[in-house]
Structures are given as structure tokens and as C-alpha cells.
Design a protein around this motif. Structure first.
Motif, PDB file in Angstrom:
ATOM      1  N   ASN A  63      -6.807  -0.713  -9.381  1.00 32.79           N
ATOM      2  CA  ASN A  63      -5.442  -0.240  -9.641  1.00 32.79           C
ATOM      3  C   ASN A  63      -4.408  -1.307  -9.304  1.00 32.79           C
ATOM      4  O   ASN A  63      -3.438  -1.495 -10.035  1.00 32.79           O
ATOM      5  CB  ASN A  63      -5.151   1.039  -8.848  1.00 32.79           C
ATOM      6  N   ILE A  64      -4.617  -2.007  -8.221  1.00 29.53           N
ATOM      7  CA  ILE A  64      -3.645  -3.011  -7.791  1.00 29.53           C
ATOM      8  C   ILE A  64      -3.716  -4.255  -8.672  1.00 29.53           C
ATOM      9  O   ILE A  64      -2.694  -4.715  -9.181  1.00 29.53           O
ATOM     10  CB  ILE A  64      -3.838  -3.365  -6.301  1.00 29.53           C
ATOM     11  N   VAL A  65      -4.909  -4.805  -8.897  1.00 31.55           N
ATOM     12  CA  VAL A  65      -4.992  -6.052  -9.666  1.00 31.55           C
ATOM     13  C   VAL A  65      -4.683  -5.850 -11.148  1.00 31.55           C
ATOM     14  O   VAL A  65      -4.327  -6.802 -11.829  1.00 31.55           O
ATOM     15  CB  VAL A  65      -6.334  -6.802  -9.486  1.00 31.55           C
ATOM     16  N   SER A  66      -4.770  -4.608 -11.639  1.00 33.03           N
ATOM     17  CA  SER A  66      -4.427  -4.375 -13.050  1.00 33.03           C
ATOM     18  C   SER A  66      -2.936  -4.563 -13.309  1.00 33.03           C
ATOM     19  O   SER A  66      -2.530  -4.844 -14.431  1.00 33.03           O
ATOM     20  CB  SER A  66      -4.871  -2.984 -13.502  1.00 33.03           C
ATOM     21  N   THR A  67      -2.125  -4.438 -12.269  1.00 31.52           N
ATOM     22  CA  THR A  67      -0.685  -4.653 -12.435  1.00 31.52           C
ATOM     23  C   THR A  67      -0.176  -5.880 -11.666  1.00 31.52           C
ATOM     24  O   THR A  67       0.912  -6.357 -11.953  1.00 31.52           O
ATOM     25  CB  THR A  67       0.119  -3.420 -11.964  1.00 31.52           C
ATOM     26  N   GLN A  68      -0.960  -6.344 -10.697  1.00 31.22           N
ATOM     27  CA  GLN A  68      -0.558  -7.489  -9.874  1.00 31.22           C
ATOM     28  C   GLN A  68      -1.739  -8.440  -9.734  1.00 31.22           C
ATOM     29  O   GLN A  68      -2.295  -8.603  -8.651  1.00 31.22           O
ATOM     30  CB  GLN A  68      -0.089  -7.017  -8.500  1.00 31.22           C
ATOM     31  N   GLY A  69      -2.122  -9.084 -10.813  1.00 29.90           N
ATOM     32  CA  GLY A  69      -3.296  -9.940 -10.825  1.00 29.90           C
ATOM     33  C   GLY A  69      -3.207 -11.155  -9.920  1.00 29.90           C
ATOM     34  O   GLY A  69      -4.218 -11.715  -9.530  1.00 29.90           O
ATOM     35  N   ARG A  70      -2.003 -11.555  -9.571  1.00 30.89           N
ATOM     36  CA  ARG A  70      -1.830 -12.748  -8.720  1.00 30.89           C
ATOM     37  C   ARG A  70      -1.666 -12.397  -7.246  1.00 30.89           C
ATOM     38  O   ARG A  70      -1.305 -13.251  -6.441  1.00 30.89           O
ATOM     39  CB  ARG A  70      -0.627 -13.546  -9.196  1.00 30.89           C
ATOM     40  N   ILE A  71      -1.941 -11.177  -6.862  1.00 30.07           N
ATOM     41  CA  ILE A  71      -1.785 -10.777  -5.468  1.00 30.07           C
ATOM     42  C   ILE A  71      -2.759 -11.567  -4.595  1.00 30.07           C
ATOM     43  O   ILE A  71      -3.898 -11.814  -4.975  1.00 30.07           O
ATOM     44  CB  ILE A  71      -2.002  -9.248  -5.303  1.00 30.07           C
ATOM     45  N   ALA A  72      -2.288 -11.985  -3.437  1.00 28.15           N
ATOM     46  CA  ALA A  72      -3.139 -12.708  -2.486  1.00 28.15           C
ATOM     47  C   ALA A  72      -4.190 -11.750  -1.939  1.00 28.15           C
ATOM     48  O   ALA A  72      -3.929 -10.559  -1.748  1.00 28.15           O
ATOM     49  CB  ALA A  72      -2.296 -13.271  -1.346  1.00 28.15           C
ATOM     50  N   VAL A  73      -5.376 -12.273  -1.693  1.00 29.04           N
ATOM     51  CA  VAL A  73      -6.471 -11.441  -1.190  1.00 29.04           C
ATOM     52  C   VAL A  73      -6.092 -10.803   0.138  1.00 29.04           C
ATOM     53  O   VAL A  73      -6.421  -9.637   0.392  1.00 29.04           O
ATOM     54  CB  VAL A  73      -7.785 -12.250  -1.067  1.00 29.04           C
ATOM     55  N   THR A  74      -5.364 -11.527   0.997  1.00 28.31           N
ATOM     56  CA  THR A  74      -4.968 -10.950   2.288  1.00 28.31           C
ATOM     57  C   THR A  74      -4.037  -9.748   2.089  1.00 28.31           C
ATOM     58  O   THR A  74      -4.167  -8.742   2.790  1.00 28.31           O
ATOM     59  CB  THR A  74      -4.274 -12.000   3.184  1.00 28.31           C
ATOM     60  N   GLU A  75      -3.121  -9.838   1.118  1.00 28.53           N
ATOM     61  CA  GLU A  75      -2.226  -8.711   0.833  1.00 28.53           C
ATOM     62  C   GLU A  75      -3.000  -7.570   0.195  1.00 28.53           C
ATOM     63  O   GLU A  75      -2.785  -6.397   0.516  1.00 28.53           O
ATOM     64  CB  GLU A  75      -1.063  -9.154  -0.066  1.00 28.53           C
ATOM     65  N   LEU A  76      -3.920  -7.891  -0.700  1.00 32.83           N
ATOM     66  CA  LEU A  76      -4.761  -6.861  -1.318  1.00 32.83           C
ATOM     67  C   LEU A  76      -5.555  -6.134  -0.246  1.00 32.83           C
ATOM     68  O   LEU A  76      -5.613  -4.895  -0.225  1.00 32.83           O
ATOM     69  CB  LEU A  76      -5.689  -7.511  -2.350  1.00 32.83           C
ATOM     70  N   ALA A  77      -6.146  -6.881   0.667  1.00 30.36           N
ATOM     71  CA  ALA A  77      -6.926  -6.290   1.759  1.00 30.36           C
ATOM     72  C   ALA A  77      -6.064  -5.364   2.610  1.00 30.36           C
ATOM     73  O   ALA A  77      -6.473  -4.254   2.953  1.00 30.36           O
ATOM     74  CB  ALA A  77      -7.536  -7.399   2.619  1.00 30.36           C
ATOM     75  N   ARG A  78      -4.853  -5.827   2.940  1.00 25.85           N
ATOM     76  CA  ARG A  78      -3.945  -4.995   3.738  1.00 25.85           C
ATOM     77  C   ARG A  78      -3.633  -3.694   3.020  1.00 25.85           C
ATOM     78  O   ARG A  78      -3.657  -2.612   3.616  1.00 25.85           O
ATOM     79  CB  ARG A  78      -2.652  -5.759   4.021  1.00 25.85           C
ATOM     80  N   ARG A  79      -3.383  -3.767   1.720  1.00 25.50           N
ATOM     81  CA  ARG A  79      -2.982  -2.581   0.964  1.00 25.50           C
ATOM     82  C   ARG A  79      -4.103  -1.575   0.768  1.00 25.50           C
ATOM     83  O   ARG A  79      -3.849  -0.382   0.648  1.00 25.50           O
ATOM     84  CB  ARG A  79      -2.382  -2.997  -0.375  1.00 25.50           C
ATOM     85  N   ILE A  80      -5.358  -2.043   0.728  1.00 25.06           N
ATOM     86  CA  ILE A  80      -6.460  -1.081   0.552  1.00 25.06           C
ATOM     87  C   ILE A  80      -7.099  -0.673   1.875  1.00 25.06           C
ATOM     88  O   ILE A  80      -7.940   0.220   1.908  1.00 25.06           O
ATOM     89  CB  ILE A  80      -7.540  -1.608  -0.414  1.00 25.06           C
ATOM     90  N   GLY A  81      -6.712  -1.348   2.966  1.00 22.23           N
ATOM     91  CA  GLY A  81      -7.214  -0.955   4.284  1.00 22.23           C
ATOM     92  C   GLY A  81      -8.547  -1.550   4.667  1.00 22.23           C
ATOM     93  O   GLY A  81      -9.292  -0.949   5.445  1.00 22.23           O
ATOM     94  N   LEU A  82      -8.865  -2.724   4.128  1.00 25.35           N
ATOM     95  CA  LEU A  82     -10.074  -3.443   4.534  1.00 25.35           C
ATOM     96  C   LEU A  82      -9.671  -4.827   5.017  1.00 25.35           C
ATOM     97  O   LEU A  82      -8.560  -5.274   4.783  1.00 25.35           O
ATOM     98  CB  LEU A  82     -11.038  -3.607   3.346  1.00 25.35           C
ATOM     99  N   SER A  83     -10.597  -5.526   5.672  1.00 31.48           N
ATOM    100  CA  SER A  83     -10.316  -6.908   6.060  1.00 31.48           C
ATOM    101  C   SER A  83     -10.507  -7.818   4.847  1.00 31.48           C
ATOM    102  O   SER A  83     -11.008  -7.403   3.800  1.00 31.48           O
ATOM    103  CB  SER A  83     -11.218  -7.338   7.219  1.00 31.48           C
ATOM    104  N   LYS A  84     -10.116  -9.084   5.021  1.00 30.93           N
ATOM    105  CA  LYS A  84     -10.107 -10.029   3.900  1.00 30.93           C
ATOM    106  C   LYS A  84     -11.502 -10.270   3.317  1.00 30.93           C
ATOM    107  O   LYS A  84     -11.683 -10.265   2.101  1.00 30.93           O
ATOM    108  CB  LYS A  84      -9.480 -11.352   4.343  1.00 30.93           C
ATOM    109  N   SER A  85     -12.510 -10.490   4.172  1.00 37.91           N
ATOM    110  CA  SER A  85     -13.854 -10.847   3.679  1.00 37.91           C
ATOM    111  C   SER A  85     -14.482  -9.766   2.806  1.00 37.91           C
ATOM    112  O   SER A  85     -14.960 -10.058   1.707  1.00 37.91           O
ATOM    113  CB  SER A  85     -14.788 -11.197   4.842  1.00 37.91           C
ATOM    114  N   PRO A  86     -14.513  -8.505   3.242  1.00 41.10           N
ATOM    115  CA  PRO A  86     -15.102  -7.489   2.361  1.00 41.10           C
ATOM    116  C   PRO A  86     -14.286  -7.263   1.086  1.00 41.10           C
ATOM    117  O   PRO A  86     -14.841  -6.978   0.023  1.00 41.10           O
ATOM    118  CB  PRO A  86     -15.154  -6.225   3.206  1.00 41.10           C
ATOM    119  N   THR A  87     -12.969  -7.436   1.186  1.00 39.92           N
ATOM    120  CA  THR A  87     -12.131  -7.285  -0.008  1.00 39.92           C
ATOM    121  C   THR A  87     -12.452  -8.381  -1.005  1.00 39.92           C
ATOM    122  O   THR A  87     -12.629  -8.121  -2.202  1.00 39.92           O
ATOM    123  CB  THR A  87     -10.635  -7.327   0.370  1.00 39.92           C
TER     124      THR A  87
END
Length: 155
Positions: free
Chosen positions: A18-42
Motif C-alpha cells: 500500500n505504501i510503495v504503490s503511492t510512495q515508491g521512493r520512500i526510504a526503507v527506514t521510514e517504511l519500516a517505521r510506518r509498518i511497525g517493523l525494524s529496517k532489516s525485516p522490512t
């Protein structure tokens, strides 16, 4: 053969999609924060979704109005022949028409529905007359001009 939906996608995978379909350039750290996982598993999930073909790529979304392509027409196309060879010839040829933004084979009273984007009605008329009508096996077309885009975009 049409791929089946992947039943192994969980809520984290769907949140990523859902997030990358509208924000494909999102940083992995921000993506991880928004879905509630740490960076590595994200990051691992993102790579798995890419490798599985669920995420097929990333692209910039362009504003067609600012590019001078404000005129949108939908074109019903009826073919004179719908045998496989004719369909294949049409499918290949329509790929070479840059003004055709989308092309869908339809089950109904016509064979294809095209979304055509041009600068204005004059350019559309030229594209219809010189390119679309000249595609293999085109018997007839009907045009519907869009007045306003109410909803467009990704899933």
C-alpha cells in the motif's frame, strides 16, 4: 495463464504494498517505521516481494496536464477479424502508438478499449485517422471524450 494471488502475503506485506504503490521512493527506514517493523525485516520483505514479481518495478508518475496532454479519449475498437493471428497483429501494432496510454481486450460488443491521450481534439483526430484506424484489422471505432478524471491511479 493468469498468476493467482499469493496467499502467503501477510498484513505487513500488504502494508508495504500500500505504501510503495503511492510512495515508491520512500526510504526503507521510514517504511519500516510506518509498518511497525525494524529496517532489516522490512528490507527483506521488500526484496522478497520484488523477487516474487509482486512488485514489478518503480516509476515516476508524470502530470499529463503539465506535459500538454490534457485531452483524453476512450476509443472502442471493433476488428474485422478476431482469430488469434489478427488479435496478435493488433496487439503488437498498438504497442507502437505512443498516444495510446492503455489498451484492453474487451468481452462485449466491441473488441478493444483504448485510452488515448493527446494535446487537443485536433491532435486526437489525426491520431485516430492516421494511426488507430490504420492498425491491423480495425473495422470501426467509436470515441468518447473524457470531460474530467474523477479517479485515476494505482491499486
Amino acid at each position: 495463464m493468469v498468476p493467482r494471488p499469493d496467499p502467503t502475503l501477510d498484513s505487513f506485506d500488504h502494508a508495504i504494498l500500500n505504501i510503495v504503490s503511492t510512495q515508491g521512493r520512500i526510504a526503507v527506514t521510514e517504511l519500516a517505521r510506518r509498518i511497525g517493523l525494524s529496517k532489516s525485516p522490512t528490507q527483506a520483505r521488500l526484496k522478497r516481494l520484488e523477487a516474487a514479481g509482486v512488485i514489478t518495478g518503480y516509476q515516476a508518475l508524470l502530470d499529463p496536464i503539465r506535459l500538454g496532454l490534457a485531452h483524453v479519449a476512450f476509443v472502442e475498437v471493433k476488428l474485422s477479424d478476431t482469430r488469434e493471428r489478427a488479435l496478435t497483429a493488433f496487439n503488437r501494432a498498438v504497442q507502437a502508438v505512443p498516444e495510446v496510454e492503455q489498451c484492453h481486450m474487451i468481452a462485449g460488443s466491441f473488441d478493444y478499449l483504448l485510452k488515448v491521450r493527446t494535446s487537443d481534439i485536433d491532435q486526437y483526430r489525426r491520431v485516430l485517422g492516421e494511426r488507430i484506424s490504420a492498425l491491423p484489422h480495425v473495422a470501426s471505432t467509436s470515441t468518447y471524450v473524457a470531460m474530467e478524471a474523477v479517479k485515476e491511479g494505482q491499486l
